[in-house]
Write an enzyme that holds these catalytic residues in place. Structure first.
Site, PDB file in Angstrom:
ATOM      1  N   ASP A  21       6.483  -1.141   9.934  1.00 21.91           N
ATOM      2  CA  ASP A  21       5.178  -0.459   9.619  1.00 21.91           C
ATOM      3  C   ASP A  21       5.211  -0.034   8.562  1.00 21.91           C
ATOM      4  O   ASP A  21       5.425   1.253   8.866  1.00 21.91           O
ATOM      5  CB  ASP A  21       5.109   0.108  11.942  1.00 21.91           C
ATOM      6  CG  ASP A  21       3.362  -0.483  11.852  1.00 21.91           C
ATOM      7  OD1 ASP A  21       2.645  -0.807  10.910  1.00 21.91           O
ATOM      8  OD2 ASP A  21       2.810   0.165  12.640  1.00 21.91           O
ATOM      9  N   TRP A  26       0.136   2.055   3.081  1.00 22.51           N
ATOM     10  CA  TRP A  26       0.714   2.669   2.200  1.00 22.51           C
ATOM     11  C   TRP A  26       0.321   2.164   1.329  1.00 22.51           C
ATOM     12  O   TRP A  26       0.189   2.276   0.141  1.00 22.51           O
ATOM     13  CB  TRP A  26       2.721   2.334   1.702  1.00 22.51           C
ATOM     14  CG  TRP A  26       2.892   2.849   0.916  1.00 22.51           C
ATOM     15  CD1 TRP A  26       4.044   4.109   1.292  1.00 22.51           C
ATOM     16  CD2 TRP A  26       4.186   2.287   0.046  1.00 22.51           C
ATOM     17  NE1 TRP A  26       4.455   4.239   0.023  1.00 22.51           N
ATOM     18  CE2 TRP A  26       4.206   2.513  -1.149  1.00 22.51           C
ATOM     19  CE3 TRP A  26       3.279   1.654  -0.089  1.00 22.51           C
ATOM     20  CZ2 TRP A  26       4.692   2.612  -2.183  1.00 22.51           C
ATOM     21  CZ3 TRP A  26       3.788   0.331  -1.646  1.00 22.51           C
ATOM     22  CH2 TRP A  26       4.304   0.805  -2.822  1.00 22.51           C
ATOM     23  N   HIS A  38       3.553  -4.918   1.658  1.00 24.77           N
ATOM     24  CA  HIS A  38       4.173  -5.876   1.466  1.00 24.77           C
ATOM     25  C   HIS A  38       5.633  -6.318   0.906  1.00 24.77           C
ATOM     26  O   HIS A  38       6.179  -6.382   0.991  1.00 24.77           O
ATOM     27  CB  HIS A  38       4.245  -7.208   2.153  1.00 24.77           C
ATOM     28  CG  HIS A  38       2.942  -7.126   3.238  1.00 24.77           C
ATOM     29  ND1 HIS A  38       3.343  -6.079   4.237  1.00 24.77           N
ATOM     30  CD2 HIS A  38       1.710  -8.003   3.378  1.00 24.77           C
ATOM     31  CE1 HIS A  38       2.504  -5.816   5.083  1.00 24.77           C
ATOM     32  NE2 HIS A  38       1.386  -7.407   4.712  1.00 24.77           N
ATOM     33  N   SER A  66       4.955 -10.977  13.941  1.00 21.03           N
ATOM     34  CA  SER A  66       4.745 -11.832  15.033  1.00 21.03           C
ATOM     35  C   SER A  66       4.372 -12.848  15.646  1.00 21.03           C
ATOM     36  O   SER A  66       2.799 -13.124  14.675  1.00 21.03           O
ATOM     37  CB  SER A  66       4.308 -10.435  15.187  1.00 21.03           C
ATOM     38  OG  SER A  66       2.844 -10.232  15.372  1.00 21.03           O
ATOM     39  N   ASN A  69       0.379 -11.735  14.820  1.00 22.70           N
ATOM     40  CA  ASN A  69       0.325 -11.791  12.734  1.00 22.70           C
ATOM     41  C   ASN A  69      -0.370 -12.691  13.202  1.00 22.70           C
ATOM     42  O   ASN A  69      -1.036 -13.185  11.304  1.00 22.70           O
ATOM     43  CB  ASN A  69       1.399 -10.970  12.101  1.00 22.70           C
ATOM     44  CG  ASN A  69       2.287 -10.091  12.241  1.00 22.70           C
ATOM     45  OD1 ASN A  69       3.418  -9.831  12.099  1.00 22.70           O
ATOM     46  ND2 ASN A  69       1.204  -8.757  12.292  1.00 22.70           N
TER      47      ASN A  69
HETATM   48  C1  FPP Z   1       3.764  -4.230   9.327  1.00 23.35           C
HETATM   49  O1  FPP Z   1       2.666  -3.265   8.006  1.00 23.35           O
HETATM   50  C2  FPP Z   1       4.565  -5.465   7.795  1.00 23.35           C
HETATM   51  C3  FPP Z   1       4.722  -6.419   8.894  1.00 23.35           C
HETATM   52  C4  FPP Z   1       3.873  -6.785   9.413  1.00 23.35           C
HETATM   53  C5  FPP Z   1       5.315  -7.655   7.747  1.00 23.35           C
HETATM   54  C6  FPP Z   1       6.932  -6.877   6.642  1.00 23.35           C
HETATM   55  C7  FPP Z   1       7.602  -7.981   5.964  1.00 23.35           C
HETATM   56  C8  FPP Z   1       8.080  -7.246   5.440  1.00 23.35           C
HETATM   57  C9  FPP Z   1       8.697  -6.267   4.551  1.00 23.35           C
HETATM   58  C10 FPP Z   1       7.921  -8.465   3.806  1.00 23.35           C
HETATM   59  C11 FPP Z   1       9.140  -9.141   3.868  1.00 23.35           C
HETATM   60  C12 FPP Z   1      10.193  -9.515   4.569  1.00 23.35           C
HETATM   61  C13 FPP Z   1      11.439  -9.353   4.640  1.00 23.35           C
HETATM   62  C14 FPP Z   1      12.571  -9.474   5.515  1.00 23.35           C
HETATM   63  C15 FPP Z   1      12.066 -10.403   3.286  1.00 23.35           C
HETATM   64  P1  FPP Z   1       0.865  -4.083   8.265  1.00 23.35           P
HETATM   65  O2  FPP Z   1       0.902  -5.051   6.965  1.00 23.35           O
HETATM   66  O3  FPP Z   1       1.581  -3.881   9.676  1.00 23.35           O
HETATM   67  O4  FPP Z   1       1.162  -2.406   8.447  1.00 23.35           O
HETATM   68  P2  FPP Z   1      -0.260  -1.253   8.631  1.00 23.35           P
HETATM   69  O5  FPP Z   1      -0.041  -1.274   9.930  1.00 23.35           O
HETATM   70  O6  FPP Z   1      -0.184  -0.763   7.979  1.00 23.35           O
HETATM   71  O7  FPP Z   1      -1.419  -1.888   8.395  1.00 23.35           O
END
Ligand code: FPP
Length: 246
Positions: A21, A26, A38, A66, A69
């Site tokens: 998360d 970030w 990401h 999820s 999402n």
């Molecule tokens: C949460 O941060 C992250 C995600 C919903 C996606 C995670 C995906 C990756 C790291 C990229 C690809 C993954 C793989 C396995 C290759 P957020 O967007 O919810 O952050 P925030 O809470 O600051 O908005």
């Protein structure tokens, strides 16, 4: 002594789950669009996969997308789906070199065709690897998983494959998407948020939670080892008293 050397190698959790998360926050902090977060998060995925494999974690589950999402802006969802395709294609050779099997939990058949295809190819190409399973939770939510399990159990009772009296905790576990692995002993969530967000609700009944303020793109190997080290120093009582734990 560096933190990796403080990790006790004969007490490594067999299964670690991670809620990655903080990518968006970030990125914003750096004056960039969320997708930048990401993209940088992928480097953390590589590092943590390597770190887990190095100390002998058997199952590493990452919450990558999820069911909730889908309600993000279309641009962000598309970027995430594209990033998954790109990352899987790029990393399959590394997974094979390190004897890591790629698996997925969730309704991944409902991902965009290119993402689903890349995922299936990645799983097929790594299926014989035995050192560690890297499990991506994709289009996953625990409530979906439990509803799906209930439907299948009821259908098997009606079809006389099982009796209603056979329904036990272990039978339910066997109908979940995670049936092939043990429950996670440790769950890490980055970014300072302290909730499960519909992730492994059934499986985390006795899981130890580790929350860190670090955002996912800045989460590094030593942060992962710190989490494992803290886990190793916790007392897991499973309902017993301290005195009963030797
Ligand atoms: C949460 O941060 C992250 C995600 C919903 C996606 C995670 C995906 C990756 C790291 C990229 C690809 C993954 C793989 C396995 C290759 P957020 O967007 O919810 O952050 P925030 O809470 O600051 O908005």
């Amino acid at each position: 002594m560096d933190i990796k050397d403080q990790v006790v190698l004969n007490k490594i959790p067999e299964h670690i789950a991670v809620i990655m998360d903080g990518n968006g926050r970030w990125a914003r902090k750096h004056g960039k669009p969320r997708v930048f977060g990401h993209k940088n998060g992928v480097q953390s995925v590589r590092e943590i996969t390597e770190a887990a494999a190095e100390i002998g974690v058997r199952y590493l589950t990452l919450y990558a997308f999820s069911t909730e999402n889908w309600s993000r802006p279309k641009l962000e969802v598309n970027a995430l789906m594209g990033l998954l395709v790109e990352t899987i294609h790029k990393e399959v050779d590394t997974l094979n070199r390190n004897n890591i099997r790629l698996k997925a939990i969730g309704e991944f058949e409902k991902l965009p065709p290119k993402t689903c295809e890349a995922l299936k190819e990645g799983m097929e190409e790594t299926r014989d690897n035995t050192h560690m399973d890297l499990i991506l939770a994709l289009n996953y939510s625990s409530r979906w998983e439990i509803s799906n399990a209930v439907q299948n159990i009821v259908s098997d009772v009606i079809g006389d494959k099982i009796n209603a009296e056979d329904i036990s905790e272990s039978l339910i576990s066997n109908y979940l998407a995670t049936h092939f692995m043990p429950d996670p002993e440790l769950l890490i969530r980055t970014s300072g948020e302290k909730r499960l967000s519909n992730f492994l609700l059934w499986q985390s009944a006795y899981t130890e939670f580790y929350f860190t303020e670090k955002m996912w793109p800045e989460f590094r190997k030593e942060d992962f080892y710190s989490a494992v080290h803290e886990f190793q120093n916790r007392e897991r009582r499973f309902g017993k008293t301290s005195d009963q734990i030797v």
